[in-house]
Design a protein around this motif. Structure first.
Motif, short mmCIF file in Angstrom:
data_model
loop_
_atom_site.label_atom_id
_atom_site.label_comp_id
_atom_site.label_asym_id
_atom_site.label_seq_id
_atom_site.Cartn_x
_atom_site.Cartn_y
_atom_site.Cartn_z
N PRO A 175 0.82 -1.22 0.00
CA PRO A 175 0.00 0.00 0.00
C PRO A 175 0.85 1.26 0.00
N ALA A 176 0.26 2.34 -0.44
CA ALA A 176 0.90 3.66 -0.36
C ALA A 176 0.76 4.17 1.08
N PHE A 177 1.81 4.76 1.59
CA PHE A 177 1.78 5.30 2.94
C PHE A 177 1.80 6.82 2.96
N SER A 178 1.57 7.44 1.81
CA SER A 178 1.65 8.90 1.74
C SER A 178 0.61 9.60 2.60
N THR A 179 -0.51 8.97 2.84
CA THR A 179 -1.53 9.59 3.69
C THR A 179 -1.48 9.06 5.12
N GLU A 180 -0.64 8.06 5.35
CA GLU A 180 -0.56 7.44 6.67
C GLU A 180 0.62 7.91 7.51
N LEU A 181 1.73 8.21 6.84
CA LEU A 181 2.95 8.56 7.54
C LEU A 181 3.46 9.93 7.11
N THR A 182 4.02 10.66 8.04
CA THR A 182 4.64 11.96 7.74
C THR A 182 6.00 11.74 7.09
N ASP A 183 6.57 12.81 6.56
CA ASP A 183 7.91 12.73 5.98
C ASP A 183 8.93 12.28 7.03
N LEU A 184 8.80 12.78 8.23
CA LEU A 184 9.71 12.39 9.30
C LEU A 184 9.56 10.90 9.61
N GLU A 185 8.34 10.41 9.68
CA GLU A 185 8.11 8.99 9.97
C GLU A 185 8.66 8.10 8.85
N ILE A 186 8.46 8.51 7.60
CA ILE A 186 8.98 7.74 6.47
C ILE A 186 10.51 7.73 6.52
N ALA A 187 11.12 8.87 6.82
CA ALA A 187 12.58 8.93 6.93
C ALA A 187 13.06 7.99 8.04
N LYS A 188 12.37 7.97 9.14
CA LYS A 188 12.77 7.11 10.26
C LYS A 188 12.64 5.63 9.92
N VAL A 189 11.53 5.23 9.32
CA VAL A 189 11.34 3.81 9.02
C VAL A 189 12.30 3.35 7.94
N LEU A 190 12.56 4.20 6.95
CA LEU A 190 13.51 3.82 5.91
C LEU A 190 14.94 3.80 6.45
N THR A 191 15.28 4.72 7.33
CA THR A 191 16.60 4.68 7.95
C THR A 191 16.77 3.38 8.72
N TYR A 192 15.74 2.98 9.45
CA TYR A 192 15.79 1.71 10.19
C TYR A 192 16.08 0.55 9.23
N ALA A 193 15.35 0.48 8.13
CA ALA A 193 15.54 -0.62 7.18
C ALA A 193 16.91 -0.54 6.52
N ARG A 194 17.43 0.65 6.30
CA ARG A 194 18.71 0.82 5.61
C ARG A 194 19.92 0.51 6.48
N VAL A 195 19.75 0.47 7.81
CA VAL A 195 20.90 0.24 8.70
C VAL A 195 20.73 -1.00 9.59
N THR A 196 19.70 -1.79 9.34
CA THR A 196 19.41 -2.96 10.16
C THR A 196 19.62 -4.23 9.34
N TRP A 197 19.72 -5.36 9.98
CA TRP A 197 19.87 -6.69 9.34
C TRP A 197 21.13 -6.78 8.49
N GLY A 198 22.17 -6.04 8.85
CA GLY A 198 23.41 -6.04 8.10
C GLY A 198 23.42 -5.07 6.93
N ASN A 199 22.32 -4.36 6.71
CA ASN A 199 22.27 -3.36 5.63
C ASN A 199 23.23 -2.22 5.94
N LYS A 200 23.77 -1.62 4.91
CA LYS A 200 24.75 -0.56 5.08
C LYS A 200 24.37 0.71 4.32
#
Length: 127
Positions: free
Chosen positions: A75-100
């Motif tokens: 689903p699209a999250f543009s109406t569910e999450l703010t820019d700050l929230e999207i930045a936070k969740v993507l940062t989490y995914a980009r630096v977790t599970w061995g991601n660099k």
């Protein structure tokens, strides 16, 4: 020793990554883990793995657009999450599970949100 403004900004940016990732973990668990799994390994044939993903770790433009607009069964999250929230969740995914990957900044999301076509969007809120 005097730090120049660019050096200071870089140092502060590095300090922000762990905080963004920590805040992003709960957002990930609430919005993404049901499909992509808490481990980031996804579900084979249904939901792609985020762990070791070149898309997740690469140019942040692609994952930002996917979160804003959705893709396939996502689903699209543009109406569910703010820019700050999207930045936070993507940062989490980009630096977790061995991601660099590098942290995502809310301003990067805002720039792409403005250019994204789709449903009415939720503006960024300061937290």
């Amino acid at each position: 020793m005097r730090l120049t403004i660019p050096l200071l900004a870089a140092a502060l940016g590095l300090c922000a990554a762990p905080a963004f990732a920590a805040d992003g973990k709960q957002l990930y668990l609430d919005n993404c883990a049901a499909c992509h799994q808490p481990t980031g390994k996804g579900i084979d044939g249904a939901f792609p793995a985020l762990a070791a993903s070149k898309v997740v770790q690469g140019d942040p433009k692609e994952p930002i657009i996917r979160v804003l607009k959705g893709r396939g069964g996502m689903p699209a999250f543009s109406t569910e999450l703010t820019d700050l929230e999207i930045a936070k969740v993507l940062t989490y995914a980009r630096v977790t599970w061995g991601n660099k990957g590098k942290p995502v900044q809310p301003t990067q999301v805002t720039a792409l949100r403005v250019g994204a076509k789709g449903p009415t969007v939720k503006p960024a809120l300061a937290h």
